[in-house]
Design an enzyme around this catalytic site. Structure first.
Site, PDB file in Angstrom:
ATOM      1  N   TYR A  23       0.821  -1.204   0.000  1.00 42.02           N
ATOM      2  CA  TYR A  23       0.000   0.000   0.000  1.00 42.02           C
ATOM      3  C   TYR A  23       0.861   1.262   0.000  1.00 42.02           C
ATOM      4  O   TYR A  23       1.900   1.301   0.647  1.00 42.02           O
ATOM      5  CB  TYR A  23      -0.921   0.010   1.226  1.00 42.02           C
ATOM      6  CG  TYR A  23      -1.823   1.214   1.225  1.00 42.02           C
ATOM      7  CD1 TYR A  23      -2.934   1.244   0.401  1.00 42.02           C
ATOM      8  CD2 TYR A  23      -1.529   2.342   1.981  1.00 42.02           C
ATOM      9  CE1 TYR A  23      -3.737   2.360   0.339  1.00 42.02           C
ATOM     10  CE2 TYR A  23      -2.334   3.460   1.927  1.00 42.02           C
ATOM     11  CZ  TYR A  23      -3.436   3.467   1.100  1.00 42.02           C
ATOM     12  OH  TYR A  23      -4.229   4.569   1.038  1.00 42.02           O
ATOM     13  N   TRP A  39       1.091   5.693  -1.687  1.00 44.29           N
ATOM     14  CA  TRP A  39       0.762   6.658  -2.733  1.00 44.29           C
ATOM     15  C   TRP A  39       1.829   6.788  -3.802  1.00 44.29           C
ATOM     16  O   TRP A  39       1.581   7.359  -4.852  1.00 44.29           O
ATOM     17  CB  TRP A  39       0.489   8.025  -2.097  1.00 44.29           C
ATOM     18  CG  TRP A  39      -0.949   8.240  -1.810  1.00 44.29           C
ATOM     19  CD1 TRP A  39      -1.755   7.448  -1.040  1.00 44.29           C
ATOM     20  CD2 TRP A  39      -1.773   9.306  -2.297  1.00 44.29           C
ATOM     21  NE1 TRP A  39      -3.025   7.975  -1.004  1.00 44.29           N
ATOM     22  CE2 TRP A  39      -3.066   9.123  -1.759  1.00 44.29           C
ATOM     23  CE3 TRP A  39      -1.553  10.408  -3.103  1.00 44.29           C
ATOM     24  CZ2 TRP A  39      -4.125   9.992  -2.022  1.00 44.29           C
ATOM     25  CZ3 TRP A  39      -2.612  11.275  -3.359  1.00 44.29           C
ATOM     26  CH2 TRP A  39      -3.883  11.051  -2.826  1.00 44.29           C
TER      27      TRP A  39
HETATM   28  N1  LIG Z   1      -2.654   8.173  12.260  1.00 40.92           N
HETATM   29  C1  LIG Z   1      -3.004   8.207  10.987  1.00 40.92           C
HETATM   30  N2  LIG Z   1      -2.387   7.412  10.105  1.00 40.92           N
HETATM   31  C2  LIG Z   1      -2.725   7.428   8.802  1.00 40.92           C
HETATM   32  C3  LIG Z   1      -3.743   8.290   8.341  1.00 40.92           C
HETATM   33  C4  LIG Z   1      -4.404   9.128   9.292  1.00 40.92           C
HETATM   34  O1  LIG Z   1      -5.333   9.886   8.945  1.00 40.92           O
HETATM   35  N3  LIG Z   1      -3.990   9.070  10.599  1.00 40.92           N
HETATM   36  N4  LIG Z   1      -4.068   8.307   7.008  1.00 40.92           N
HETATM   37  C5  LIG Z   1      -3.790   7.112   6.250  1.00 40.92           C
HETATM   38  C6  LIG Z   1      -3.951   7.352   4.827  1.00 40.92           C
HETATM   39  S1  LIG Z   1      -5.487   7.942   4.350  1.00 40.92           S
HETATM   40  C7  LIG Z   1      -2.980   7.105   3.929  1.00 40.92           C
HETATM   41  S2  LIG Z   1      -3.338   7.271   2.260  1.00 40.92           S
HETATM   42  C8  LIG Z   1      -1.655   6.624   4.333  1.00 40.92           C
HETATM   43  C9  LIG Z   1      -0.521   7.176   3.477  1.00 40.92           C
HETATM   44  O2  LIG Z   1       0.592   6.386   3.617  1.00 40.92           O
HETATM   45  P1  LIG Z   1       1.645   6.139   2.426  1.00 40.92           P
HETATM   46  O3  LIG Z   1       0.972   6.203   1.109  1.00 40.92           O
HETATM   47  O4  LIG Z   1       2.428   4.935   2.741  1.00 40.92           O
HETATM   48  O5  LIG Z   1       2.542   7.423   2.609  1.00 40.92           O
HETATM   49  P2  LIG Z   1       3.577   8.083   1.630  1.00 40.92           P
HETATM   50  O6  LIG Z   1       4.442   8.935   2.489  1.00 40.92           O
HETATM   51  O7  LIG Z   1       2.869   8.762   0.511  1.00 40.92           O
HETATM   52  O8  LIG Z   1       4.425   6.868   1.101  1.00 40.92           O
HETATM   53  C10 LIG Z   1       4.844   6.750  -0.208  1.00 40.92           C
HETATM   54  C11 LIG Z   1       6.278   6.261  -0.224  1.00 40.92           C
HETATM   55  O9  LIG Z   1       6.621   5.959  -1.576  1.00 40.92           O
HETATM   56  C12 LIG Z   1       7.899   6.485  -1.858  1.00 40.92           C
HETATM   57  N5  LIG Z   1       7.956   6.726  -3.308  1.00 40.92           N
HETATM   58  C13 LIG Z   1       7.547   7.821  -3.993  1.00 40.92           C
HETATM   59  N6  LIG Z   1       7.737   7.651  -5.310  1.00 40.92           N
HETATM   60  C14 LIG Z   1       8.275   6.421  -5.474  1.00 40.92           C
HETATM   61  C15 LIG Z   1       8.705   5.678  -6.626  1.00 40.92           C
HETATM   62  O10 LIG Z   1       8.605   6.103  -7.773  1.00 40.92           O
HETATM   63  N7  LIG Z   1       9.205   4.434  -6.387  1.00 40.92           N
HETATM   64  C16 LIG Z   1       9.328   3.914  -5.143  1.00 40.92           C
HETATM   65  N8  LIG Z   1       9.831   2.673  -5.032  1.00 40.92           N
HETATM   66  N9  LIG Z   1       8.951   4.609  -4.039  1.00 40.92           N
HETATM   67  C17 LIG Z   1       8.434   5.832  -4.212  1.00 40.92           C
HETATM   68  C18 LIG Z   1       8.015   7.734  -1.023  1.00 40.92           C
HETATM   69  O11 LIG Z   1       9.360   8.082  -0.809  1.00 40.92           O
HETATM   70  C19 LIG Z   1       7.252   7.313   0.258  1.00 40.92           C
HETATM   71  O12 LIG Z   1       8.127   6.769   1.211  1.00 40.92           O
HETATM   72  O13 LIG Z   1      -1.434   6.953   5.712  1.00 40.92           O
HETATM   73  C20 LIG Z   1      -2.452   6.450   6.550  1.00 40.92           C
HETATM   74  N10 LIG Z   1      -2.062   6.617   7.930  1.00 40.92           N
HETATM   75  N1  LIG Z   2      -2.040  18.450   2.407  1.00 44.32           N
HETATM   76  C1  LIG Z   2      -2.404  17.162   2.364  1.00 44.32           C
HETATM   77  N2  LIG Z   2      -3.632  16.832   1.914  1.00 44.32           N
HETATM   78  C2  LIG Z   2      -4.009  15.528   1.877  1.00 44.32           C
HETATM   79  C3  LIG Z   2      -3.140  14.482   2.263  1.00 44.32           C
HETATM   80  C4  LIG Z   2      -1.861  14.865   2.748  1.00 44.32           C
HETATM   81  O1  LIG Z   2      -1.045  14.010   3.153  1.00 44.32           O
HETATM   82  N3  LIG Z   2      -1.524  16.193   2.783  1.00 44.32           N
HETATM   83  N4  LIG Z   2      -3.549  13.167   2.193  1.00 44.32           N
HETATM   84  C5  LIG Z   2      -4.693  12.850   1.319  1.00 44.32           C
HETATM   85  C6  LIG Z   2      -5.287  11.550   1.641  1.00 44.32           C
HETATM   86  S1  LIG Z   2      -4.405  10.173   1.242  1.00 44.32           S
HETATM   87  C7  LIG Z   2      -6.516  11.405   2.181  1.00 44.32           C
HETATM   88  S2  LIG Z   2      -7.150   9.851   2.417  1.00 44.32           S
HETATM   89  C8  LIG Z   2      -7.342  12.559   2.547  1.00 44.32           C
HETATM   90  C9  LIG Z   2      -8.026  12.349   3.905  1.00 44.32           C
HETATM   91  O2  LIG Z   2      -9.063  13.243   4.043  1.00 44.32           O
HETATM   92  P1  LIG Z   2      -9.862  13.296   5.425  1.00 44.32           P
HETATM   93  O3  LIG Z   2     -10.010  11.952   5.991  1.00 44.32           O
HETATM   94  O4  LIG Z   2     -11.092  14.080   5.186  1.00 44.32           O
HETATM   95  O5  LIG Z   2      -8.867  14.203   6.300  1.00 44.32           O
HETATM   96  P2  LIG Z   2      -8.118  14.079   7.695  1.00 44.32           P
HETATM   97  O6  LIG Z   2      -7.113  15.178   7.649  1.00 44.32           O
HETATM   98  O7  LIG Z   2      -7.647  12.725   7.953  1.00 44.32           O
HETATM   99  O8  LIG Z   2      -9.232  14.431   8.755  1.00 44.32           O
HETATM  100  C10 LIG Z   2      -9.994  15.622   8.679  1.00 44.32           C
HETATM  101  C11 LIG Z   2     -10.415  16.067  10.059  1.00 44.32           C
HETATM  102  O9  LIG Z   2     -11.335  15.156  10.637  1.00 44.32           O
HETATM  103  C12 LIG Z   2     -11.408  15.477  12.009  1.00 44.32           C
HETATM  104  N5  LIG Z   2     -11.860  14.301  12.758  1.00 44.32           N
HETATM  105  C13 LIG Z   2     -11.141  13.284  13.257  1.00 44.32           C
HETATM  106  N6  LIG Z   2     -11.934  12.405  13.890  1.00 44.32           N
HETATM  107  C14 LIG Z   2     -13.198  12.898  13.803  1.00 44.32           C
HETATM  108  C15 LIG Z   2     -14.481  12.451  14.259  1.00 44.32           C
HETATM  109  O10 LIG Z   2     -14.633  11.411  14.885  1.00 44.32           O
HETATM  110  N7  LIG Z   2     -15.553  13.239  13.951  1.00 44.32           N
HETATM  111  C16 LIG Z   2     -15.437  14.403  13.248  1.00 44.32           C
HETATM  112  N8  LIG Z   2     -16.545  15.088  13.009  1.00 44.32           N
HETATM  113  N9  LIG Z   2     -14.241  14.843  12.824  1.00 44.32           N
HETATM  114  C17 LIG Z   2     -13.150  14.087  13.068  1.00 44.32           C
HETATM  115  C18 LIG Z   2     -10.027  15.946  12.424  1.00 44.32           C
HETATM  116  O11 LIG Z   2     -10.137  17.149  13.182  1.00 44.32           O
HETATM  117  C19 LIG Z   2      -9.311  16.130  11.083  1.00 44.32           C
HETATM  118  O12 LIG Z   2      -8.604  17.334  11.018  1.00 44.32           O
HETATM  119  O13 LIG Z   2      -6.539  13.723   2.592  1.00 44.32           O
HETATM  120  C20 LIG Z   2      -5.781  13.906   1.393  1.00 44.32           C
HETATM  121  N10 LIG Z   2      -5.239  15.246   1.413  1.00 44.32           N
HETATM  122 MO   LIG Z   3      -5.384   8.309   2.068  1.00 48.87          MO
END
Ligand SMILES: Nc1nc2c(c(=O)[nH]1)N[C@H]1C(S)=C(S)[C@@H](COP(=O)(O)OP(=O)(O)OC[C@H]3O[C@@H](n4cnc5c(=O)[nH]c(N)nc54)[C@H](O)[C@@H]3O)O[C@H]1N2
Ligand SMILES: Nc1nc2c(c(=O)[nH]1)N[C@H]1C(S)=C(S)[C@@H](COP(=O)(O)OP(=O)(O)OC[C@H]3O[C@@H](n4cnc5c(=O)[nH]c(N)nc54)[C@H](O)[C@@H]3O)O[C@H]1N2
Ligand SMILES: [Mo]
Length: 752
Positions: free
Chosen positions: A113, A115
């Site tokens: 998994y 991005w």
């Molecule tokens: N506590 C908490 N944890 C969360 C979340 C949260 O809301 N709270 N959100 C979750 C969500 S929604 C997501 S999507 C995940 C995101 O988690 P990840 O998608 O695992 O996070 P990234 O940092 O985007 O990791 C991408 C990695 O790919 C590497 N990379 C980039 N380009 C390339 C390439 O071309 N080749 C290779 N081999 N590597 C490359 C980058 O250096 C990076 O280390 O985190 C989750 N974790």
């Molecule tokens: N700049 C930036 N933008 C991103 C990303 C990034 O890494 N950087 N990651 C992208 C990715 S992979 C994803 S999946 C999306 C995620 O998009 P979302 O899931 O919508 O975003 P989050 O920032 O995880 O959470 C938004 C807010 O939800 C609130 N929250 C937490 N728990 C609760 C709850 O129980 N109830 C309510 N009402 N609110 C709650 C928190 O205050 C938090 O700031 O964002 C994307 N956008």
């Molecule tokens: Mo995500």
């Protein structure tokens, strides 16, 4: 590619949008936002430092302990031995052959998994999956950390794949602007999050749309723990995290009590309200879900709930739900209940009414474009059919052979001997990282392709250095963007880095059988890009969309395609509203399922047949002296997840990460803005820097994701990764999604 010392400027695309890059010789010397973007992200400024950072992996590296036969200990603490490419590829090929011969492909986990980077061909996850399929298959994963829970529950409710629901079947911002009186935004709509999108959105428009709505007088209410989850001008209803379902139930109760429910809509378009109503009114369990019942759970007053319910029934109302709400224990419930509440309001399928998911979560939600096919690397067929829910990886590693439930199925976890990861950072994204670190010691071999020495790369046995998107040619195209990019190679690979494609082709060539032929089909990466582009080009022409030839695109660098659709568009739900029989939903009843016989039939006490209030194991309702505060961990504003972290962390004062805390929680702990903190619970401890603010509710603290998890062995994570503290538990037996927002912590001021 640049030659000599002349400065060249090219545009490229990324998940955070397009930007300009200046190159001199072998180096990227500057980068800045793309001129056409009205609201660009600041991250391009750090690109030069990140691309040439000291934490780049220079050459293939193998863990010394692994080479010496100490396979299951020392991951993350052993030193690495640099090896020439040929030798490292040979070792990897032999090991992959050994594991598939000895244990079968069911012993290989390739969920991988993450991005990765933008660019259609060099998409690391597609590359690793294609490679593993070419060698006989792998254990894959279902869903995402973003929306895994919703992907399981929502098809039961609306009969539609969740991703198709949000990307192809929700109203555009334009329609919302023209029709909606009130938006109730659970979890807010934060323009910071919409800066990011899979493959990138070029003209970041979400902030502009919200400004237009506010200017027009649309009432925008942010319901959640943080004021900063919505732009200024939106009202804020501070809410206890994880209590949304209780609030929605109380809103539903008021509708029913005051005769505001649209029963005609429920009768014609939904099933099961009669089974749900006794629970709502308290006839089945003795607890009417009144505003007075919800008020102490939600931390707001009953009068506010009543007024809100009446307002929602009085005009065109859109309920929006952030993805974060389903990223917590029982995350199924607020998602399902939001659909029930919208059904009771009777506006589902009307322009600007009903319920929408993830407006603002990523850029592109609320933008309607003509769909275009092509430019997708075929991944081949996976001969292994076992799939685990994506966030159950640590459970899988700990419990081979043990049965678990998932969406009506029950079966054993596979016995994993080898993991291959490319394009993700599980030691950033997974919950309870100390526990993942322990589970991660179990496989015999872990291979990682990475650009930088991330915490995941440091915990691998065989590490291959990958190129960034500036070191290879690609095509930038996103289904949520009207721009098309040629992403030129701008500099040669840094140190000995290679493209993921060449890494996999190199391993494949050294494996037994026809892996290389199946993986490469005899093509170089340039030939692949040409073939994928030709297919895309032909499909577009057939659909009457004029796209340039690849040669012309290489010349132009980027083009803007005429594919934005304006005005109201038909959606699955608008068609259903117009013709409930002819355009019936794909649920068992053909209608919106307020009660689901299917889910009821699973017999899960943690996800029964209709939405219910189920408190999570950790929230303010279970706060104790040891852990009195609820930790939420939003997406970082300054970057995408953990990407570019090494360069961002170099800025003075950037790390440890900033923890938002309310003055009422800060004062008794002697905490002031800028102080170093220790944030901890039984799962671990991290350092953070305090920011005292009234933008967060008392009792809640916020620490964004993205800091690199520190080296193991230390008893505190120095950078502030919230996943040291979060709970690793499935949302329920139904969806088994990630529960990142389920965590109680304590915070203390730290000396020094
Ligand atoms: N506590 C908490 N944890 C969360 C979340 C949260 O809301 N709270 N959100 C979750 C969500 S929604 C997501 S999507 C995940 C995101 O988690 P990840 O998608 O695992 O996070 P990234 O940092 O985007 O990791 C991408 C990695 O790919 C590497 N990379 C980039 N380009 C390339 C390439 O071309 N080749 C290779 N081999 N590597 C490359 C980058 O250096 C990076 O280390 O985190 C989750 N974790
Ligand atoms: N700049 C930036 N933008 C991103 C990303 C990034 O890494 N950087 N990651 C992208 C990715 S992979 C994803 S999946 C999306 C995620 O998009 P979302 O899931 O919508 O975003 P989050 O920032 O995880 O959470 C938004 C807010 O939800 C609130 N929250 C937490 N728990 C609760 C709850 O129980 N109830 C309510 N009402 N609110 C709650 C928190 O205050 C938090 O700031 O964002 C994307 N956008
Ligand atoms: Mo995500």
């Amino acid at each position: 590619m640049a030659d000599g010392s002349q400065r060249q400027t090219r545009v490229t695309s990324s998940h955070w949008g397009a930007f300009e890059v200046d190159v001199e010789g072998d180096r990227i010397v500057a980068a800045r936002p793309f001129a056409n973007d009205p609201n660009p992200h600041a991250v391009p400024y750090v690109i030069p430092a990140a691309v040439h950072h000291a934490t780049r992996i220079q050459r293939p590296a193998i863990r010394r302990g692994w080479l010496e036969g100490r396979r299951k200990e020392g991951r993350g603490s052993d030193e690495f031995v640099d090896l020439p490419w040929d030798e490292a590829l040979e070792i990897a090929a032999q090991e992959l052959d050994r594991v598939r011969r000895t244990h079968g492909n069911e012993a290989i986990f390739g969920g991988s998994y993450g991005w990765s980077s933008a660019g259609r061909f060099h998409h690391a996850q597609s590359q690793v999956h294609r490679f593993l399929n070419a060698m006989g298959g792998y254990i894959a994963s279902f869903g995402s950390y973003s929306t895994g829970c919703a992907q399981s529950i929502m098809p039961h409710v609306f009969g539609e794949n969740f991703l198709s629901l949000i990307y192809d079947n929700q109203d555009s911002w334009e329609v919302i602007h023209d029709h909606t009186d009130t938006i109730v935004m659970f979890g807010g709509i934060n323009p910071k999050n919409s800066q990011v999108s899979m493959g990138g959105v070029t003209e970041h428009g979400t902030a502009g749309w919200i400004a237009k709505l506010l200017a027009k007088g649309t009432y925008c209410l942010n319901v959640g723990p943080q004021r900063v989850d919505a732009p200024e001008g939106c009202d804020w209803l501070p809410l206890t995290p994880a209590s949304d379902t209780a609030l929605m139930l109380a809103l539903a109760y008021v509708l029913e009590e005051e005769g505001l429910t649209d029963h005609a809509f429920l009768d014609r378009y939904s099933t099961g309200f009669a089974r749900f109503r006794p629970y709502l009114m308290g006839e089945s369990d003795g607890t009417p879900k009144t505003p007075e019942w919800a008020a102490p759970i939600c931390g707001c007053d009953a009068g506010t709930i009543r007024t809100l319910a009446r307002r929602m029934a009085a005009g065109r109302t859109l309920i929006t739900v952030a993805w974060s709400l389903q990223r917590g224990e029982h995350g199924e419930q607020p998602y399902w209940m939001s659909a029930v509440l919208a059904a009771m309001l009777g506006q589902i399928g009307l322009p600007g009414g009903g319920v929408g998911y993830g407006y603002g979560a990523i850029g592109g939600v609320g933008k309607v474009l003509r769909r275009m096919g092509g430019m997708t690397l075929p991944q081949g067929d996976n001969a292994v059919s076992t799939v685990i829910p994506v966030a159950r990886i640590a459970d899988m590693l700990r419990n081979p052979g043990q049965d678990y439930d998932f969406n009506g199925r029950r079966g054993p976890y596979p016995d994993i001997r080898l993991i291959y990861w490319a394009g993700g950072n599980p030691f950033h994204h997974h919950q309870d990282l100390n526990a993942l670190h322990d589970a991660w010691q179990r496989p015999e071999t872990i291979l990682v392709n990475e650009i930088w020495w991330t915490p995941t790369a440091k915990r691998a046995d065989i590490v291959f250095p990958a190129t960034t998107s500036y070191e290879r040619e690609d095509i930038g195209r996103s289904s949520m963007d009207e721009y098309l990019f040629h992403m030129p190679q701008m500099i040669p690979p840094v140190a000995e880095a290679r493209d993921d494609y060449d890494i996999f082709a190199g391993i494949a060539a050294r494996m037994k059988g026809d892996v290389e032929a199946v993986f490469t089909e005899g093509l170089s990466s340039t030939e692949w890009i040409e073939a994928l582009y030709a297919d895309y080009h032909d499909r577009a022409q057939a659909d009457g969309i004029d796209v340039p030839t690849l040669e012309a695109l290489r010349e132009k660098n980027w083009v803007r395609l005429p594919i934005i659709l304006t005005g109201p568009q038909e959606t699955v739900l608008s068609r259903f509203r117009a013709d409930p029989e002819g355009a019936a939903l794909k649920t068992p009843s053909g209608r919106i399922e307020i009660f689901s016989e299917t889910i009821d039939g699973f017999g899960y006490d943690d996800c029964p047949g209709h939405p219910v209030w189920l408190p999570p194991s950790e929230w303010l309702g279970t706060a104790s002296e040891a852990t009195p505060l609820h930790l939420v961990s939003p997406q970082p504003g300054d970057k995408l997840h953990s990407q570019l972290e090494a360069a961002l962390a170099d800025r003075p004062g950037a790390r440890p990460e900033t923890l938002l805390i309310h003055p009422a929680d800060a004062a008794p702990r002697g905490i002031e803005s800028g102080m170093l903190l220790r944030v901890f619970n039984a799962r671990g401890a991290v350092r953070a820097r305090a920011q005292v603010s009234e933008d967060i509710r008392p009792g809640v603290v916020a620490l964004p994701t993205g800091a690199w998890f520190g080296d193991p062995g230390g008893n505190i994570d120095p950078h502030g990764n919230p996943n040291v503290l979060t709970k690793d538990v499935g949302t329920s037996r139904l969806a088994q999604g990630s529960s990142a927002h389920t965590a109680l912590v304590q915070v203390a001021a730290q000396e020094g």
